[in-house]
Design a protein around this motif. Structure first.
Motif, short mmCIF file in Angstrom:
data_model
loop_
_atom_site.label_atom_id
_atom_site.label_comp_id
_atom_site.label_asym_id
_atom_site.label_seq_id
_atom_site.Cartn_x
_atom_site.Cartn_y
_atom_site.Cartn_z
N VAL A 1 0.77 -1.20 0.07
CA VAL A 1 0.00 -0.15 -0.13
C VAL A 1 0.96 1.33 -0.15
O VAL A 1 1.80 1.46 0.92
N GLU A 2 0.64 2.08 -0.83
CA GLU A 2 1.30 3.26 -1.18
C GLU A 2 0.99 4.35 -0.34
O GLU A 2 -0.35 4.35 0.01
N ALA A 3 1.60 4.95 0.48
CA ALA A 3 1.44 6.00 1.41
C ALA A 3 0.48 7.24 0.67
O ALA A 3 0.95 7.52 -0.71
N ALA A 4 -0.53 7.61 1.01
CA ALA A 4 -1.37 8.76 0.38
C ALA A 4 -0.36 9.86 0.64
O ALA A 4 0.17 10.12 1.63
N PRO A 5 -0.44 11.05 -0.25
CA PRO A 5 0.12 11.92 -0.19
C PRO A 5 -0.59 12.92 1.05
O PRO A 5 -1.71 12.79 1.21
N ALA A 6 0.34 13.56 1.94
CA ALA A 6 -0.04 14.14 3.04
C ALA A 6 -0.99 15.38 2.53
O ALA A 6 -0.65 15.90 1.60
N VAL A 7 -1.89 15.43 3.33
CA VAL A 7 -3.20 16.48 2.83
C VAL A 7 -2.87 17.64 4.02
O VAL A 7 -2.90 17.21 5.16
N SER A 8 -2.52 18.94 3.45
CA SER A 8 -2.50 19.90 4.20
C SER A 8 -3.75 20.25 5.17
O SER A 8 -5.07 19.93 4.93
N LYS A 9 -3.67 20.86 6.31
CA LYS A 9 -4.70 21.18 7.21
C LYS A 9 -5.64 22.20 6.43
O LYS A 9 -6.91 22.18 6.78
N LYS A 10 -5.10 23.08 5.63
CA LYS A 10 -5.82 24.16 4.85
C LYS A 10 -6.72 23.23 3.88
O LYS A 10 -7.96 23.60 3.75
N ARG A 11 -6.01 22.30 3.33
CA ARG A 11 -6.98 21.49 2.38
C ARG A 11 -8.10 20.77 3.04
O ARG A 11 -9.37 20.70 2.83
N GLU A 12 -8.14 20.19 4.05
CA GLU A 12 -8.84 19.55 4.91
C GLU A 12 -9.76 20.43 5.41
O GLU A 12 -11.22 20.06 5.41
N ALA A 13 -9.66 21.65 5.71
CA ALA A 13 -10.59 22.50 6.31
C ALA A 13 -11.49 23.01 5.02
O ALA A 13 -12.61 23.07 5.20
N PHE A 14 -10.85 23.19 3.98
CA PHE A 14 -11.61 23.64 2.60
C PHE A 14 -12.65 22.69 2.32
O PHE A 14 -13.82 22.99 2.28
N VAL A 15 -12.22 21.13 2.30
CA VAL A 15 -12.99 20.07 1.88
C VAL A 15 -14.31 19.92 2.87
O VAL A 15 -15.35 19.86 2.53
N ARG A 16 -13.74 19.97 4.22
CA ARG A 16 -14.91 19.93 5.13
C ARG A 16 -15.95 20.95 5.02
O ARG A 16 -17.10 20.99 5.14
N LEU A 17 -15.53 22.25 4.82
CA LEU A 17 -16.42 23.45 4.76
C LEU A 17 -17.24 23.59 3.71
O LEU A 17 -18.21 23.87 3.51
N ALA A 18 -16.53 23.20 2.52
CA ALA A 18 -16.99 23.17 1.31
C ALA A 18 -18.21 22.29 0.97
O ALA A 18 -19.15 22.72 0.53
N VAL A 19 -17.97 20.94 1.46
CA VAL A 19 -19.09 19.86 1.28
C VAL A 19 -20.30 20.71 2.14
O VAL A 19 -21.30 20.25 1.73
N GLY A 20 -20.06 20.89 3.37
CA GLY A 20 -21.42 21.39 4.39
C GLY A 20 -21.95 22.49 3.49
O GLY A 20 -23.31 22.44 3.50
N ARG A 21 -21.00 23.65 3.30
CA ARG A 21 -21.73 24.81 2.79
C ARG A 21 -22.48 24.68 1.39
O ARG A 21 -23.36 25.23 1.14
#
Length: 107
Positions: free
Chosen positions: A26-46
């Motif tokens: 299993v190849e390690a997934a590239p690290a996702v930045s905290k900014k990206r995580e926040a964007f995805v979380r908020l974008a999905v909900g909004r």
């Protein structure tokens, strides 16, 4: 007349079954930045909330429950179009200025 042959398949006993153990790489997934995580979380909900809000506005078209004019509908849809265009411009612009005008809508 052709002879019928009895074709029964002998199932191996549990002891006869051998399983191969495979190792998955299993190849390690590239690290996702905290900014990206926040964007995805908020974008999905909004986005879901915006779509739900638009659907609720669509429910106002029920003439057995509400009375409205063509002018009312034009104002609602124009307001939504303007805000959407403004949002698109903010994503395309090099400077990401926030809209400082309060949300105010009147029919």
């Amino acid at each position: 007349m052709p002879k019928k042959t009895d074709k029964t398949v002998k199932k191996p006993a549990a002891a006869e079954l051998k399983t191969k153990k495979t190792t998955k790489v299993v190849e390690a997934a590239p690290a996702v930045s905290k900014k990206r995580e926040a964007f995805v979380r908020l974008a999905v909900g909004r986005t879901a909330a915006a779509i739900q809000g638009i659907r609720l506005i669509g429910n106002l078209s029920n003439t057995s429950m509400y009375e409205y004019s063509d002018d009312d509908v034009k104002k609602i849809l124009q307001s939504i179009r303007e805000e959407l265009a403004s949002t698109e411009a903010r994503f395309e612009a090099e400077t990401h200025k926030k809209s400082r005008t309060p949300v105010k809508f009147e029919l």
